[in-house]
Design a protein around this motif. Structure first.
Motif, PDB file in Angstrom:
ATOM      1  N   ASP A   8      -4.288 -68.590  85.625  1.00 34.03           N
ATOM      2  CA  ASP A   8      -2.959 -68.734  84.481  1.00 34.03           C
ATOM      3  C   ASP A   8      -3.689 -68.895  83.096  1.00 34.03           C
ATOM      4  OD1 ASP A   8      -3.673 -71.443  84.874  1.00 34.03           O
ATOM      5  OD2 ASP A   8      -1.720 -72.236  84.652  1.00 34.03           O
ATOM      6  N   ARG A   9      -4.936 -68.838  82.964  1.00 39.84           N
ATOM      7  CA  ARG A   9      -5.610 -69.251  81.932  1.00 39.84           C
ATOM      8  C   ARG A   9      -6.233 -68.008  81.278  1.00 39.84           C
ATOM      9  NH1 ARG A   9      -2.588 -72.400  80.493  1.00 39.84           N
ATOM     10  NH2 ARG A   9      -3.021 -74.593  80.347  1.00 39.84           N
ATOM     11  N   TRP A  10      -6.261 -66.881  81.760  1.00 38.31           N
ATOM     12  CA  TRP A  10      -6.901 -65.602  81.377  1.00 38.31           C
ATOM     13  C   TRP A  10      -6.236 -64.288  81.578  1.00 38.31           C
ATOM     14  CZ3 TRP A  10      -9.334 -61.462  84.145  1.00 38.31           C
ATOM     15  CH2 TRP A  10      -9.407 -61.506  85.512  1.00 38.31           C
ATOM     16  N   ALA A  11      -6.625 -63.252  80.797  1.00 36.62           N
ATOM     17  CA  ALA A  11      -5.894 -62.025  80.888  1.00 36.62           C
ATOM     18  C   ALA A  11      -6.864 -60.885  80.478  1.00 36.62           C
ATOM     19  CB  ALA A  11      -4.717 -62.010  80.058  1.00 36.62           C
ATOM     20  N   MET A  12      -6.506 -59.545  81.031  1.00 41.42           N
ATOM     21  CA  MET A  12      -7.282 -58.474  80.654  1.00 41.42           C
ATOM     22  C   MET A  12      -6.506 -57.640  79.640  1.00 41.42           C
ATOM     23  SD  MET A  12     -10.198 -57.432  81.851  1.00 41.42           S
ATOM     24  CE  MET A  12     -10.216 -57.359  83.611  1.00 41.42           C
ATOM     25  N   VAL A  13      -7.291 -57.188  78.604  1.00 42.64           N
ATOM     26  CA  VAL A  13      -6.254 -56.452  77.716  1.00 42.64           C
ATOM     27  C   VAL A  13      -7.176 -55.015  77.209  1.00 42.64           C
ATOM     28  CG1 VAL A  13      -5.437 -56.229  75.041  1.00 42.64           C
ATOM     29  CG2 VAL A  13      -5.623 -58.347  76.688  1.00 42.64           C
ATOM     30  N   THR A  14      -6.767 -54.356  77.887  1.00 41.57           N
ATOM     31  CA  THR A  14      -7.583 -52.845  78.096  1.00 41.57           C
ATOM     32  C   THR A  14      -6.952 -51.752  77.106  1.00 41.57           C
ATOM     33  OG1 THR A  14      -8.824 -51.306  79.334  1.00 41.57           O
ATOM     34  CG2 THR A  14      -6.923 -52.268  80.532  1.00 41.57           C
ATOM     35  N   GLU A  17      -0.577 -35.905  74.318  1.00 44.07           N
ATOM     36  CA  GLU A  17      -0.195 -36.629  75.672  1.00 44.07           C
ATOM     37  C   GLU A  17      -0.572 -36.024  76.923  1.00 44.07           C
ATOM     38  OE1 GLU A  17       3.957 -37.780  75.633  1.00 44.07           O
ATOM     39  OE2 GLU A  17       3.818 -38.865  73.852  1.00 44.07           O
ATOM     40  N   GLU A  18      -0.508 -34.552  76.710  1.00 41.87           N
ATOM     41  CA  GLU A  18      -1.013 -33.891  77.927  1.00 41.87           C
ATOM     42  C   GLU A  18      -2.446 -34.091  78.058  1.00 41.87           C
ATOM     43  OE1 GLU A  18      -1.352 -29.229  78.276  1.00 41.87           O
ATOM     44  OE2 GLU A  18       0.596 -29.715  78.808  1.00 41.87           O
ATOM     45  N   GLN A  19      -3.192 -33.657  77.202  1.00 43.51           N
ATOM     46  CA  GLN A  19      -4.564 -34.010  77.387  1.00 43.51           C
ATOM     47  C   GLN A  19      -5.093 -35.504  77.571  1.00 43.51           C
ATOM     48  OE1 GLN A  19      -6.622 -31.346  77.062  1.00 43.51           O
ATOM     49  NE2 GLN A  19      -4.896 -30.167  77.138  1.00 43.51           N
ATOM     50  N   ALA A  20      -4.446 -36.593  77.163  1.00 42.02           N
ATOM     51  CA  ALA A  20      -4.572 -37.796  77.494  1.00 42.02           C
ATOM     52  C   ALA A  20      -4.508 -38.045  79.127  1.00 42.02           C
ATOM     53  CB  ALA A  20      -3.847 -38.899  76.749  1.00 42.02           C
ATOM     54  N   ALA A  21      -3.523 -37.567  79.451  1.00 42.08           N
ATOM     55  CA  ALA A  21      -2.978 -37.519  80.879  1.00 42.08           C
ATOM     56  C   ALA A  21      -4.101 -36.752  81.772  1.00 42.08           C
ATOM     57  CB  ALA A  21      -1.607 -36.831  81.257  1.00 42.08           C
ATOM     58  N   TYR A  22      -4.610 -35.803  81.246  1.00 42.91           N
ATOM     59  CA  TYR A  22      -5.789 -34.993  82.104  1.00 42.91           C
ATOM     60  C   TYR A  22      -6.847 -35.931  82.126  1.00 42.91           C
ATOM     61  CZ  TYR A  22      -9.661 -31.923  82.677  1.00 42.91           C
ATOM     62  OH  TYR A  22     -11.059 -31.516  83.292  1.00 42.91           O
ATOM     63  N   ILE A  23      -7.388 -36.585  81.064  1.00 45.02           N
ATOM     64  CA  ILE A  23      -8.315 -37.263  81.001  1.00 45.02           C
ATOM     65  C   ILE A  23      -8.379 -38.631  81.913  1.00 45.02           C
ATOM     66  CG2 ILE A  23      -9.488 -39.032  79.373  1.00 45.02           C
ATOM     67  CD1 ILE A  23     -10.457 -36.297  78.848  1.00 45.02           C
ATOM     68  N   THR A  24      -7.088 -39.032  81.802  1.00 41.68           N
ATOM     69  CA  THR A  24      -6.884 -40.442  82.601  1.00 41.68           C
ATOM     70  C   THR A  24      -7.037 -39.899  84.136  1.00 41.68           C
ATOM     71  OG1 THR A  24      -5.445 -41.354  81.168  1.00 41.68           O
ATOM     72  CG2 THR A  24      -5.230 -42.165  83.676  1.00 41.68           C
ATOM     73  N   ALA A  25      -6.439 -38.794  84.497  1.00 44.39           N
ATOM     74  CA  ALA A  25      -6.567 -38.475  85.936  1.00 44.39           C
ATOM     75  C   ALA A  25      -7.984 -38.145  86.275  1.00 44.39           C
ATOM     76  CB  ALA A  25      -5.775 -37.185  86.062  1.00 44.39           C
ATOM     77  N   LEU A  38      -5.765 -46.513  85.881  1.00 47.85           N
ATOM     78  CA  LEU A  38      -7.136 -46.454  85.513  1.00 47.85           C
ATOM     79  C   LEU A  38      -7.973 -47.737  85.581  1.00 47.85           C
ATOM     80  CD1 LEU A  38      -9.779 -44.510  84.981  1.00 47.85           C
ATOM     81  CD2 LEU A  38      -9.140 -44.539  82.725  1.00 47.85           C
ATOM     82  N   ALA A  39      -7.445 -48.752  84.804  1.00 50.04           N
ATOM     83  CA  ALA A  39      -7.871 -50.160  84.713  1.00 50.04           C
ATOM     84  C   ALA A  39      -8.104 -50.586  86.256  1.00 50.04           C
ATOM     85  CB  ALA A  39      -7.014 -50.960  83.872  1.00 50.04           C
ATOM     86  N   ILE A  43      -9.716 -41.377  86.721  1.00 50.98           N
ATOM     87  CA  ILE A  43      -9.358 -42.214  87.987  1.00 50.98           C
ATOM     88  C   ILE A  43     -10.135 -41.437  89.096  1.00 50.98           C
ATOM     89  CG2 ILE A  43      -7.666 -42.327  89.709  1.00 50.98           C
ATOM     90  CD1 ILE A  43      -5.707 -42.722  87.204  1.00 50.98           C
ATOM     91  N   ASN A  44     -10.564 -40.060  89.241  1.00 52.65           N
ATOM     92  CA  ASN A  44     -11.171 -39.433  90.244  1.00 52.65           C
ATOM     93  C   ASN A  44     -12.669 -39.668  90.164  1.00 52.65           C
ATOM     94  OD1 ASN A  44      -8.888 -38.487  91.524  1.00 52.65           O
ATOM     95  ND2 ASN A  44      -8.899 -36.640  90.368  1.00 52.65           N
ATOM     96  N   ASP A  45     -13.162 -40.211  88.944  1.00 49.92           N
ATOM     97  CA  ASP A  45     -14.540 -40.430  88.965  1.00 49.92           C
ATOM     98  C   ASP A  45     -14.985 -41.718  88.664  1.00 49.92           C
ATOM     99  OD1 ASP A  45     -17.257 -40.176  88.360  1.00 49.92           O
ATOM    100  OD2 ASP A  45     -17.309 -38.666  86.817  1.00 49.92           O
ATOM    101  N   VAL A  46     -15.396 -42.622  89.602  1.00 50.10           N
ATOM    102  CA  VAL A  46     -15.827 -43.970  89.226  1.00 50.10           C
ATOM    103  C   VAL A  46     -17.216 -44.121  89.637  1.00 50.10           C
ATOM    104  CG1 VAL A  46     -13.431 -44.965  89.444  1.00 50.10           C
ATOM    105  CG2 VAL A  46     -14.990 -44.669  91.516  1.00 50.10           C
TER     106      VAL A  46
END
Length: 222
Positions: free
Chosen positions: A105-111, A72-80, A117-118, A83-86
């Motif tokens: 109302d006819r489409w959705a994103m599932v990521t 969980e800690e490493q996943a949070a690091y990766i996410t941060a 981040l999304a 987010i900083n690198d786009v």
């Protein structure tokens, strides 16, 4: 485009989209961050990188089973870091226009990405924010589990079997199949031809959508 007639001969209640590799290309940014992380933890980069696409960060890290690592800690690091690198994140050709042509109302994103981040990546690529978006935080099990797609269909008020799912990665394709939905595979970011029984699409320029009198979506080849 590998167009399979059944997709053009039926109506859909909703379209469900994966994000990375399907409506935007974030490969360069993701691989920069994951490569540095893998080197730091003694993971072979060449064999590891192909496994990151389409999956939640926590699932990718947990799968490695590295001793003494807090997933969980490493996943949070990766996410941060992501987010900083786009830098270099761009839309898949014509994806934004295609999404903009759909009833909201006819489409959705599932990521598999976390929500922050999304939203950051979609903004960087000029992708419109959907009314319904299912992210990593919304499911207990990530792709290839179909939970995300099933939840999106429920929120849109349609049956999964009445949905067309747009995907690119193996785990996402497996999730779409498990959901019982029809499938269109986006091949823009694939380095090698994909062998599949499903329809494939390299650019959204090749298709358009007509909303019929009953509010159902019908694909048309351009």
């Amino acid at each position: 485009m590998s167009a399979h007639a059944p997709l053009f001969n039926r109506a859909f209640g909703a379209f469900l989209f994966d994000m990375d590799g399907t409506v935007l290309n974030s490969i360069a940014a993701a691989e920069r961050i994951w490569s540095a992380w893998a080197l730091r933890h003694g993971v072979d980069v060449e064999t590891f990188l192909p496994t990151i696409h389409g999956a939640r960060a926590i699932d990718t890290i947990t799968r490695l089973n590295l001793p003494g690592l807090d997933a969980e800690e490493q996943a949070a690091y990766i996410t941060a870091a992501e987010i900083n690198d786009v830098e270099g994140i761009v839309e898949i050709p014509a994806a934004a226009a295609f999404l903009g042509s759909l009833p909201k109302d006819r489409w959705a994103m599932v990521t598999s990405a976390p929500r922050d981040l999304a939203l950051r990546r979609m903004a960087a690529a000029g992708i419109p924010e959907p009314a319904v978006m299912i992210t990593a935080e919304d499911v207990k099990a990530g792709k290839p589990d179909p939970s995300g797609y099933l939840l999106a269909a429920k929120k849109l008020g349609v049956e999964p079997t009445d949905c067309l799912i747009f995907e690119d990665a193996t785990v996402g394709i497996q999730a779409a199949e498990a959901a019982g939905a029809a499938l269109m595979i986006i091949t823009t970011t694939h380095q090698h031809p994909v062998e599949t029984a499903h329809a494939t699409l390299a650019s959204y320029d090749a298709i358009s959508v007509k909303v019929d009198a009953d509010g159902w979506l019908r694909l048309r080849a351009n």
